[in-house]
Write an enzyme that holds these catalytic residues in place. Structure first.
Site, PDB file in Angstrom:
ATOM      1  N   HIS A 203       0.825  -1.214   0.000  1.00 24.46           N
ATOM      2  CA  HIS A 203       0.000   0.000   0.000  1.00 24.46           C
ATOM      3  C   HIS A 203       0.855   1.259   0.000  1.00 24.46           C
ATOM      4  O   HIS A 203       1.881   1.330   0.667  1.00 24.46           O
ATOM      5  CB  HIS A 203      -1.052  -0.001   1.118  1.00 24.46           C
ATOM      6  CG  HIS A 203      -0.523   0.085   2.514  1.00 24.46           C
ATOM      7  ND1 HIS A 203      -0.307   1.267   3.158  1.00 24.46           N
ATOM      8  CD2 HIS A 203      -0.185  -0.885   3.410  1.00 24.46           C
ATOM      9  CE1 HIS A 203       0.132   1.045   4.384  1.00 24.46           C
ATOM     10  NE2 HIS A 203       0.231  -0.265   4.564  1.00 24.46           N
ATOM     11  N   ASP A 220       5.875   1.145   6.902  1.00 24.76           N
ATOM     12  CA  ASP A 220       4.446   0.886   6.655  1.00 24.76           C
ATOM     13  C   ASP A 220       3.899   1.959   5.706  1.00 24.76           C
ATOM     14  O   ASP A 220       3.385   2.946   6.156  1.00 24.76           O
ATOM     15  CB  ASP A 220       3.716   0.885   8.008  1.00 24.76           C
ATOM     16  CG  ASP A 220       2.267   0.471   7.875  1.00 24.76           C
ATOM     17  OD1 ASP A 220       1.859   0.028   6.799  1.00 24.76           O
ATOM     18  OD2 ASP A 220       1.525   0.612   8.874  1.00 24.76           O
ATOM     19  N   GLU A 254      -5.191   1.963   2.195  1.00 25.86           N
ATOM     20  CA  GLU A 254      -5.227   0.727   2.998  1.00 25.86           C
ATOM     21  C   GLU A 254      -5.487   1.056   4.455  1.00 25.86           C
ATOM     22  O   GLU A 254      -6.215   0.360   5.166  1.00 25.86           O
ATOM     23  CB  GLU A 254      -3.886  -0.023   2.861  1.00 25.86           C
ATOM     24  CG  GLU A 254      -3.844  -1.376   3.554  1.00 25.86           C
ATOM     25  CD  GLU A 254      -3.321  -1.344   4.989  1.00 25.86           C
ATOM     26  OE1 GLU A 254      -3.312  -2.388   5.636  1.00 25.86           O
ATOM     27  OE2 GLU A 254      -2.938  -0.253   5.466  1.00 25.86           O
ATOM     28  N   GLU A 255      -4.859   2.149   4.902  1.00 25.56           N
ATOM     29  CA  GLU A 255      -4.848   2.476   6.333  1.00 25.56           C
ATOM     30  C   GLU A 255      -6.216   2.857   6.886  1.00 25.56           C
ATOM     31  O   GLU A 255      -6.392   2.919   8.101  1.00 25.56           O
ATOM     32  CB  GLU A 255      -3.850   3.611   6.604  1.00 25.56           C
ATOM     33  CG  GLU A 255      -2.392   3.253   6.298  1.00 25.56           C
ATOM     34  CD  GLU A 255      -1.779   2.301   7.312  1.00 25.56           C
ATOM     35  OE1 GLU A 255      -2.522   1.778   8.159  1.00 25.56           O
ATOM     36  OE2 GLU A 255      -0.559   2.080   7.247  1.00 25.56           O
ATOM     37  N   ASP A 282       3.682  -5.736   2.875  1.00 24.25           N
ATOM     38  CA  ASP A 282       3.357  -4.607   3.746  1.00 24.25           C
ATOM     39  C   ASP A 282       4.229  -4.744   4.996  1.00 24.25           C
ATOM     40  O   ASP A 282       3.976  -5.607   5.835  1.00 24.25           O
ATOM     41  CB  ASP A 282       1.860  -4.650   4.103  1.00 24.25           C
ATOM     42  CG  ASP A 282       1.456  -3.487   5.005  1.00 24.25           C
ATOM     43  OD1 ASP A 282       2.306  -2.613   5.274  1.00 24.25           O
ATOM     44  OD2 ASP A 282       0.289  -3.458   5.437  1.00 24.25           O
ATOM     45  N   HIS A 363       2.744   3.918  12.176  1.00 21.06           N
ATOM     46  CA  HIS A 363       1.616   4.813  12.492  1.00 21.06           C
ATOM     47  C   HIS A 363       2.046   5.954  13.409  1.00 21.06           C
ATOM     48  O   HIS A 363       1.219   6.491  14.147  1.00 21.06           O
ATOM     49  CB  HIS A 363       0.437   4.057  13.108  1.00 21.06           C
ATOM     50  CG  HIS A 363      -0.107   2.974  12.219  1.00 21.06           C
ATOM     51  ND1 HIS A 363      -1.136   2.150  12.576  1.00 21.06           N
ATOM     52  CD2 HIS A 363       0.245   2.593  10.965  1.00 21.06           C
ATOM     53  CE1 HIS A 363      -1.399   1.300  11.604  1.00 21.06           C
ATOM     54  NE2 HIS A 363      -0.559   1.544  10.601  1.00 21.06           N
TER      55      HIS A 363
HETATM   56  N1  BES Z   1       0.897  -2.725   8.008  1.00 18.35           N
HETATM   57  C1  BES Z   1      -0.280  -2.711   8.825  1.00 18.35           C
HETATM   58  C2  BES Z   1      -0.702  -4.098   9.252  1.00 18.35           C
HETATM   59  C3  BES Z   1       0.111  -4.730  10.337  1.00 18.35           C
HETATM   60  C4  BES Z   1       0.489  -3.994  11.450  1.00 18.35           C
HETATM   61  C5  BES Z   1       0.417  -6.059  10.259  1.00 18.35           C
HETATM   62  C6  BES Z   1       1.234  -4.619  12.443  1.00 18.35           C
HETATM   63  C7  BES Z   1       1.125  -6.679  11.261  1.00 18.35           C
HETATM   64  C8  BES Z   1       1.545  -5.942  12.341  1.00 18.35           C
HETATM   65  C9  BES Z   1      -1.440  -2.086   8.075  1.00 18.35           C
HETATM   66  O1  BES Z   1      -1.039  -0.977   7.319  1.00 18.35           O
HETATM   67  C10 BES Z   1      -2.457  -1.620   9.069  1.00 18.35           C
HETATM   68  O2  BES Z   1      -2.210  -0.687   9.766  1.00 18.35           O
HETATM   69  N2  BES Z   1      -3.614  -2.298   9.129  1.00 18.35           N
HETATM   70  C11 BES Z   1      -4.665  -1.962  10.045  1.00 18.35           C
HETATM   71  C12 BES Z   1      -5.931  -2.684   9.697  1.00 18.35           C
HETATM   72  C13 BES Z   1      -6.628  -2.150   8.476  1.00 18.35           C
HETATM   73  C14 BES Z   1      -7.829  -3.017   8.155  1.00 18.35           C
HETATM   74  C15 BES Z   1      -7.016  -0.710   8.653  1.00 18.35           C
HETATM   75  C16 BES Z   1      -4.337  -2.383  11.474  1.00 18.35           C
HETATM   76  O3  BES Z   1      -3.763  -3.445  11.669  1.00 18.35           O
HETATM   77  O4  BES Z   1      -4.720  -1.619  12.374  1.00 18.35           O
HETATM   78 ZN    ZN Z   2      -0.533   0.567   8.711  1.00 13.19          ZN
END
Ligand code: BES
Ligand code: ZN
Length: 482
Positions: A203, A220, A254-255, A282, A363
């Site tokens: 993403h 990220d 994605e975020e 990712d 984040h």
């Molecule tokens: N890269 C992250 C996902 C992630 C974070 C995987 C930590 C493993 C460990 C992704 O960009 C993200 O932040 N995903 C969100 C969920 C999404 C459905 C908004 C999350 O995990 O909060």
């Molecule tokens: Zn993220």
């Protein structure tokens, strides 16, 4: 009267503050336990619309979404954005339906070209691109910089294809309904079965719980975008032409809940696009665990995961290309692979570390390249990505027009290859020499149908001389160099 004024001021401030939070209330699905916890902590900011098994369909405020995001590190994972109440509820009942897509068996057959490609993966290129993306300051989906990053990536990918003379490559923006930011898709058209697709993605957007004006998103997920870009570049450098069509995707938004990938996967599924499999990159550049790669085993396909492990067993057991791996869980559809899984496609998610040992700065404003300081870890993922692309899309069997072979004349004279292509009545673009191991030892452009190429520096041996008309058509002759 005074009281009324105060109420009006309070209302104005309230509406301003919610405006400043980037968006309004929205629908989503999330783990039921998270939904219940949020309901307890923020009773007025979340409504549970429906629940099934361990998932809930909800309507929530952006603030509740952020609170959930912030808990990601302890893992109360996240949510998946849905554009309507109906969609949110329907998603709860989706997993029970059998996959409508055909599944293919994976094989490992392309050793020569894969091994050459592994040598070409360039760690510095990955570092440069992570820094380039970090320097936008933010790529939060509703910021101008995010759309700028998408436009710039399209230009970068187009330039890359041009550099390697690839006329079989095109790059397009995919515009979305639920975000103003477009996704970017690079397509390498397959020569034999162009309607079978092999997908890799990451993403392009970023986020920060400390404020979205400062969201460098280096790990990220600038790391994932740089990883897939370098894998594609290496494929071009080695001259890989796929049988199946390859698509490299930089997803938008994605975020905020997998918005870009969900719209792409749903459009592909509605149009019955035959995607063999999709692999997500990712977060690839933080070396947090004993193993290099952690294959996420939930919301992914078991046979695709074991194929990726077989690739590592075959190509990366020792030496400079060594890659060790294990498995881990995300406990949730935590990245864009889940969008493909939700549409019944095979998807995988090779991740930088075991869950919980991953980069703790994501984040935040601290998610910068300096946390890792090198792109060595991401380079391993670029290798895995290239292996997957080559072995799943397979080397193009180019049509060799036998009817032209007799009208192409070659002789060797004074350490020169002398050629005359006039009898073919075609426009030849280049000539390449392959040794008996299938390695391309030399290639040059052709400007006239009659000419010479010096082969002075060639070792003695048998070579295939390949005169190319276009991406799909060429004529080959064998020569002996003494
Ligand atoms: N890269 C992250 C996902 C992630 C974070 C995987 C930590 C493993 C460990 C992704 O960009 C993200 O932040 N995903 C969100 C969920 C999404 C459905 C908004 C999350 O995990 O909060
Ligand atoms: Zn993220």
């Amino acid at each position: 009267m005074k009281k009324l004024n105060l109420i009006i001021i309070a209302l104005v401030l309230l509406s301003l503050s919610s405006y400043a939070q980037d968006s309004t209330n929205f629908y989503a699905t999330m783990a039921l336990s998270d939904a219940k916890e949020l309901k307890k902590d923020l009773p007025n900011e979340i409504q549970i619309l429906d629940e099934r098994r361990n998932e809930a369909a909800v309507y929530l405020t952006p603030n509740a979404g952020h609170v959930l995001h912030d808990r990601v590190l302890v893992h109360g994972p996240g949510y998946i954005f849905k554009k309507s109440e109906e969609d949110a509820i329907a998603a709860l009942y989706k997993d029970s339906k059998e996959s409508p897509h055909t599944r293919m068996a994976f094989t490992i057959t392309e050793d020569a070209i894969v091994n050459q490609t592994l040598d070409l993966i360039n760690t510095q290129n990955i570092e440069n691109q992570i820094l380039e993306l970090e320097n936008y300051g933010t790529r939060y989906h509703n910021r101008a910089a995010a759309t700028q990053a998408a436009n710039d990536l399209k230009v970068k990918w187009e330039a890359m294809a041009t550099t390697y003379g690839r006329t079989d490559v095109s790059v397009r923006l995919f515009n979305h309904v639920n975000t103003g930011m477009p996704s970017v898709i690079m397509t390498i058209e397959g020569v034999q079965t162009p309607d079978e697709f092999v997908v890799v993605g990451g993403h392009l957007d970023s986020t920060s719980s400390q404020g979205n004006n400062d969201a460098p998103g280096a790990d990220d997920d600038a790391s994932g975008i740089a990883t897939i870009t370098e894998a594609a570049r290496a494929l071009f450098e080695v001259g890989f032409v796929p049988n199946r069509t390859i698509e490299v995707m930089a997803y938008a938004a994605e975020e905020i809940g997998l918005v870009g990938s969900a719209e792409i996967a749903s459009q592909y599924s509605n149009n019955n696009v035959n995607v063999i499999s999709a692999v997500q990159f990712d977060m690839t550049n933080y070396n947090g665990s004993a193993n290099d790669v952690s294959f996420i085993t939930d919301y992914t396909d078991g046979s695709l995961n074991s194929f990726l492990m077989q690739l590592a067993d075959h190509y990366n057991t020792t030496g400079t290309h060594e890659i060790t791996y294990g498995t881990s869980l995300c406990n949730y559809g935590c990245s864009d692979h889940a969008s493909w899984t939700n549409e019944g496609y095979m998807a995988a998610f090779p991740f930088e570390a075991n869950f919980g040992q991953h980069n703790g700065n994501i984040h935040t404003a601290n998610d910068t390249f300096s946390i890792s300081g090198t792109a060595d870890h991401a380079a391993k993922f670029a290798k895995l990505c290239a292996e997957y692309l080559i072995e799943t899309a397979k080397s193009g069997v180019l049509s060799i027009d036998e009817s032209l072979v007799d009208s192409v004349l070659v002789t060797i004279y004074n350490d020169q290859l002398v050629y005359n292509l006039e009898g073919a009545n075609k426009n030849f673009k280049s000539v390449a020499f392959f040794d008996m191991q299938g390695r391309k030892v030399y290639e040059t452009q052709i400007t006239s149908n009659k000419g010479t190429v010096s082969i002075e520096s060639f070792n003695a041996g048998i070579y295939v001389v390949n005169f190319r008309i276009d991406q799909k058509t060429s004529v080959s002759k064998k020569i002996v160099v003494k």
